[in-house]
Design a protein around this motif. Structure first.
Motif, PDB file in Angstrom:
ATOM      1  N   ASP A  68       6.107  16.041  -3.485  1.00 53.64           N
ATOM      2  CA  ASP A  68       5.867  17.079  -4.674  1.00 53.64           C
ATOM      3  C   ASP A  68       4.478  17.024  -5.276  1.00 53.64           C
ATOM      4  OD1 ASP A  68       8.601  17.136  -4.588  1.00 53.64           O
ATOM      5  OD2 ASP A  68       9.254  15.802  -6.138  1.00 53.64           O
ATOM      6  N   GLY A  69       3.626  16.421  -4.385  1.00 51.62           N
ATOM      7  CA  GLY A  69       2.193  16.390  -5.071  1.00 51.62           C
ATOM      8  C   GLY A  69       2.029  15.521  -6.198  1.00 51.62           C
ATOM      9  N   GLN A  70       2.693  14.788  -6.524  1.00 52.74           N
ATOM     10  CA  GLN A  70       2.779  14.030  -7.661  1.00 52.74           C
ATOM     11  C   GLN A  70       1.489  13.019  -7.911  1.00 52.74           C
ATOM     12  OE1 GLN A  70       6.436  12.395  -9.204  1.00 52.74           O
ATOM     13  NE2 GLN A  70       7.643  14.301  -8.361  1.00 52.74           N
ATOM     14  N   LEU A  71       1.013  12.605  -6.517  1.00 51.23           N
ATOM     15  CA  LEU A  71      -0.005  11.435  -6.448  1.00 51.23           C
ATOM     16  C   LEU A  71      -1.551  12.148  -6.461  1.00 51.23           C
ATOM     17  CD1 LEU A  71       2.100   9.049  -4.024  1.00 51.23           C
ATOM     18  CD2 LEU A  71       1.978   9.062  -6.572  1.00 51.23           C
ATOM     19  N   LEU A  72      -2.093  11.404  -7.074  1.00 53.88           N
ATOM     20  CA  LEU A  72      -3.637  11.797  -7.087  1.00 53.88           C
ATOM     21  C   LEU A  72      -4.142  11.376  -5.618  1.00 53.88           C
ATOM     22  CD1 LEU A  72      -6.223  12.906  -8.543  1.00 53.88           C
ATOM     23  CD2 LEU A  72      -6.502  10.597  -9.322  1.00 53.88           C
ATOM     24  N   GLU A  73      -3.926  10.202  -5.179  1.00 54.19           N
ATOM     25  CA  GLU A  73      -3.990   9.544  -4.080  1.00 54.19           C
ATOM     26  C   GLU A  73      -2.879   8.536  -3.594  1.00 54.19           C
ATOM     27  OE1 GLU A  73      -4.732   6.001  -3.626  1.00 54.19           O
ATOM     28  OE2 GLU A  73      -4.290   5.617  -5.647  1.00 54.19           O
ATOM     29  N   TRP A  74      -3.045   8.105  -2.238  1.00 54.21           N
ATOM     30  CA  TRP A  74      -1.930   7.247  -1.843  1.00 54.21           C
ATOM     31  C   TRP A  74      -2.231   6.742  -0.575  1.00 54.21           C
ATOM     32  CZ3 TRP A  74       1.130   7.191   2.485  1.00 54.21           C
ATOM     33  CH2 TRP A  74       1.460   8.540   3.126  1.00 54.21           C
ATOM     34  N   ALA A  75      -1.843   5.450  -0.278  1.00 53.99           N
ATOM     35  CA  ALA A  75      -2.311   4.796   1.047  1.00 53.99           C
ATOM     36  C   ALA A  75      -1.423   3.794   1.357  1.00 53.99           C
ATOM     37  CB  ALA A  75      -3.654   4.120   0.830  1.00 53.99           C
ATOM     38  N   VAL A  76      -1.509   3.388   2.617  1.00 56.04           N
ATOM     39  CA  VAL A  76      -0.689   2.153   3.321  1.00 56.04           C
ATOM     40  C   VAL A  76      -1.789   1.039   3.323  1.00 56.04           C
ATOM     41  CG1 VAL A  76       0.452   1.004   5.163  1.00 56.04           C
ATOM     42  CG2 VAL A  76       0.959   3.509   4.771  1.00 56.04           C
ATOM     43  N   GLN A 107      -9.234   2.985   0.459  1.00 57.14           N
ATOM     44  CA  GLN A 107      -8.603   4.210   1.176  1.00 57.14           C
ATOM     45  C   GLN A 107      -8.330   5.197  -0.140  1.00 57.14           C
ATOM     46  OE1 GLN A 107      -5.337   3.494   3.957  1.00 57.14           O
ATOM     47  NE2 GLN A 107      -5.639   1.611   3.299  1.00 57.14           N
ATOM     48  N   GLY A 108      -7.739   4.628  -1.504  1.00 56.69           N
ATOM     49  CA  GLY A 108      -7.586   5.473  -2.235  1.00 56.69           C
ATOM     50  C   GLY A 108      -8.721   5.971  -2.911  1.00 56.69           C
ATOM     51  N   ALA A 109      -9.679   5.168  -3.057  1.00 55.72           N
ATOM     52  CA  ALA A 109     -11.237   5.554  -3.769  1.00 55.72           C
ATOM     53  C   ALA A 109     -11.816   6.666  -2.982  1.00 55.72           C
ATOM     54  CB  ALA A 109     -12.004   4.450  -3.999  1.00 55.72           C
ATOM     55  N   ARG A 110     -11.706   6.562  -1.700  1.00 57.54           N
ATOM     56  CA  ARG A 110     -12.101   7.751  -0.986  1.00 57.54           C
ATOM     57  C   ARG A 110     -11.232   9.094  -1.071  1.00 57.54           C
ATOM     58  NH1 ARG A 110     -12.760   3.868   4.467  1.00 57.54           N
ATOM     59  NH2 ARG A 110     -15.095   3.245   3.935  1.00 57.54           N
ATOM     60  N   GLN A 111     -10.085   9.125  -1.344  1.00 64.62           N
ATOM     61  CA  GLN A 111      -9.261  10.164  -1.396  1.00 64.62           C
ATOM     62  C   GLN A 111      -9.501  10.743  -2.794  1.00 64.62           C
ATOM     63  OE1 GLN A 111      -4.955   9.958  -0.640  1.00 64.62           O
ATOM     64  NE2 GLN A 111      -5.345   8.171   0.480  1.00 64.62           N
ATOM     65  N   VAL A 112      -9.688   9.884  -3.873  1.00 67.49           N
ATOM     66  CA  VAL A 112     -10.177  10.357  -5.286  1.00 67.49           C
ATOM     67  C   VAL A 112     -11.446  10.779  -5.174  1.00 67.49           C
ATOM     68  CG1 VAL A 112     -10.764   9.409  -7.561  1.00 67.49           C
ATOM     69  CG2 VAL A 112      -8.601   8.632  -6.446  1.00 67.49           C
ATOM     70  N   ARG A 113     -12.465  10.386  -4.474  1.00 69.58           N
ATOM     71  CA  ARG A 113     -13.961  10.947  -4.236  1.00 69.58           C
ATOM     72  C   ARG A 113     -13.789  12.482  -3.757  1.00 69.58           C
ATOM     73  NH1 ARG A 113     -19.032   9.481  -5.250  1.00 69.58           N
ATOM     74  NH2 ARG A 113     -18.912   7.410  -4.553  1.00 69.58           N
ATOM     75  N   ALA A 114     -12.879  12.552  -2.752  1.00 73.34           N
ATOM     76  CA  ALA A 114     -12.689  14.032  -2.277  1.00 73.34           C
ATOM     77  C   ALA A 114     -12.002  14.959  -3.051  1.00 73.34           C
ATOM     78  CB  ALA A 114     -11.884  13.884  -0.970  1.00 73.34           C
ATOM     79  N   THR A 115     -11.222  14.247  -4.211  1.00 75.06           N
ATOM     80  CA  THR A 115     -10.593  15.406  -4.998  1.00 75.06           C
ATOM     81  C   THR A 115     -11.108  15.536  -6.564  1.00 75.06           C
ATOM     82  OG1 THR A 115      -8.999  13.714  -5.650  1.00 75.06           O
ATOM     83  CG2 THR A 115      -8.350  15.002  -3.898  1.00 75.06           C
ATOM     84  N   PRO A 117     -14.787  14.290  -7.383  1.00 74.08           N
ATOM     85  CA  PRO A 117     -16.012  13.805  -6.833  1.00 74.08           C
ATOM     86  C   PRO A 117     -16.986  13.610  -8.201  1.00 74.08           C
ATOM     87  CG  PRO A 117     -15.986  16.461  -6.401  1.00 74.08           C
ATOM     88  CD  PRO A 117     -14.720  15.673  -6.790  1.00 74.08           C
ATOM     89  N   ASP A 118     -16.617  14.002  -9.196  1.00 72.03           N
ATOM     90  CA  ASP A 118     -17.462  13.837 -10.483  1.00 72.03           C
ATOM     91  C   ASP A 118     -17.122  12.440 -11.163  1.00 72.03           C
ATOM     92  OD1 ASP A 118     -18.711  15.973 -10.334  1.00 72.03           O
ATOM     93  OD2 ASP A 118     -17.495  17.280 -11.825  1.00 72.03           O
ATOM     94  N   ALA A 119     -16.106  11.770 -10.704  1.00 73.15           N
ATOM     95  CA  ALA A 119     -15.608  10.533 -11.025  1.00 73.15           C
ATOM     96  C   ALA A 119     -16.731   9.668 -10.835  1.00 73.15           C
ATOM     97  CB  ALA A 119     -14.380   9.904 -10.280  1.00 73.15           C
ATOM     98  N   ARG A 120     -16.636   8.327 -11.612  1.00 70.28           N
ATOM     99  CA  ARG A 120     -17.625   7.105 -11.486  1.00 70.28           C
ATOM    100  C   ARG A 120     -16.926   6.371 -10.559  1.00 70.28           C
ATOM    101  NH1 ARG A 120     -17.411   6.440 -16.294  1.00 70.28           N
ATOM    102  NH2 ARG A 120     -19.226   7.376 -17.126  1.00 70.28           N
ATOM    103  N   PHE A 121     -17.783   5.661  -9.584  1.00 70.92           N
ATOM    104  CA  PHE A 121     -17.024   4.817  -8.641  1.00 70.92           C
ATOM    105  C   PHE A 121     -17.838   3.494  -8.631  1.00 70.92           C
ATOM    106  CE2 PHE A 121     -15.887   8.867  -7.107  1.00 70.92           C
ATOM    107  CZ  PHE A 121     -14.537   8.898  -6.810  1.00 70.92           C
ATOM    108  N   VAL A 122     -17.131   2.462  -8.946  1.00 75.69           N
ATOM    109  CA  VAL A 122     -17.415   1.146  -9.185  1.00 75.69           C
ATOM    110  C   VAL A 122     -17.029   0.218  -8.105  1.00 75.69           C
ATOM    111  CG1 VAL A 122     -17.823  -0.907 -10.905  1.00 75.69           C
ATOM    112  CG2 VAL A 122     -17.912   1.470 -11.799  1.00 75.69           C
TER     113      VAL A 122
END
Length: 197
Positions: A68-76, A107-115, A117-122
Motif C-alpha cells: 500500500d506504499g505506507q512505508l517510507l523505507e523498509w529492509a530485511v 539499508q533504511g537510511a540509504r532508502q530515505v536518502r533516495a526519497t 535527500p534533504d534529510a540530515r544523516f547522522v
C-alpha cells in the motif's frame, strides 16, 4: 521554529552501537522531538512495548503495508526480520514543524536518502571495535549464532560512515544525545502552534 516544515534527522549506525539507548535518552530528556516508531516483524524483547519501542506486526501485515506504499523505507535486517518506517506520521509531524528523529539501519537510511535527500544523516559510531563487541555480548539478548551474524553485519555497516553528513561517537550516552540534538538544532523546545506543555 514555528509552524514551517521541519527537517528530518536520520540516525543510523552499526548493530549494538546504542541507537536505541540514545533514542530513549532523546525521548526522556527532549520530549518535543518526535521519534518515529518502526514497524517490525521480529518478536518483542523483554521490556519492549508495542507502539512505543516498535509496532510489532505480522509478516502478512508488513506485506500489506509495503504493497500500500505506507512505508517510507523498509529492509530485511540481519537476514531475518523486516523493519520499516510508517510514512504518514513522519510526514505529518514534519509538516507541523515538529523535529523528527528516525532511528534506522543502514539499508533504511540509504532508502530515505533516495526519497528525502534533504534529510540530515547522522552516523552513530562506537568508540572502538572492541567496545562494540563488548556491548553486543553484554546485552545477552542474542544467541551465539545471532551475535556472529550481527558482528558480520556491523563490519559492513561501519564502512558506510563516509556516506553520512555527521558522525557522533557514542562514548557517553548523555554527551552523544546532546551532540545529536545540537546537530538537529533541537535542544530548546520549539514554539509550535497548539503545542501542549
Amino acid at each position: 521554529m514555528s509552524g514551517g516544515p521541519a527537517r528530518l534527522t536520520v540516525l543510523a549506525g552499526p548493530t549494538a552501537v546504542g541507537k536505541g539507548t540514545v533514542s530513549a535518552d532523546v525521548r526522556r530528556r527532549y520530549p518535543w522531538v518526535w521519534l518515529s516508531v518502526s514497524a517490525t516483524t521480529r518478536p518483542p524483547r523483554p521490556g519492549e512495548v508495542d507502539g512505543v519501542h516498535y509496532l510489532f506486526v505480522s509478516p502478512e501485515r508488513f506485506d500489506a503495508m509495503v504493497a500500500d506504499g505506507q512505508l517510507l523505507e523498509w529492509a530485511v535486517v540481519h537476514g531475518v526480520h523486516r523493519y520499516g518506517t510508517p510514512r504518514g506520521p513522519v510526514e505529518e509531524h514534519l509538516a507541523a514543524g515538529v523535529p523528527v528523529l528516525l532511528e534506522i539501519d543502514l539499508q533504511g537510511a540509504r532508502q530515505v536518502r533516495a526519497t528525502m535527500p534533504d534529510a540530515r544523516f547522522v552516523f552513530l559510531a562506537p568508540p572502538s571495535w572492541d567496545e562494540l563487541v563488548r556491548r553486543l555480548v553484554g546485552r545477552g539478548t542474542e544467541s551465539e549464532e545471532e551475535r556472529e551474524r550481527r558482528l558480520a553485519t556491523a563490519t559492513v555497516e561501519l564502512a558506510a560512515e563516509p556516506e553520512f553528513d555527521h558522525v557522533v561517537v557514542n562514548d557517553d550516552v548523555t554527551r552523544a544525545t546532546d551532540e545529536l540534538l545540537d546537530l538537529m538544532g533541537a535542544r530548546v523546545a520549539p514554539a509550535l502552534p497548539g503545542r501542549a506543555g
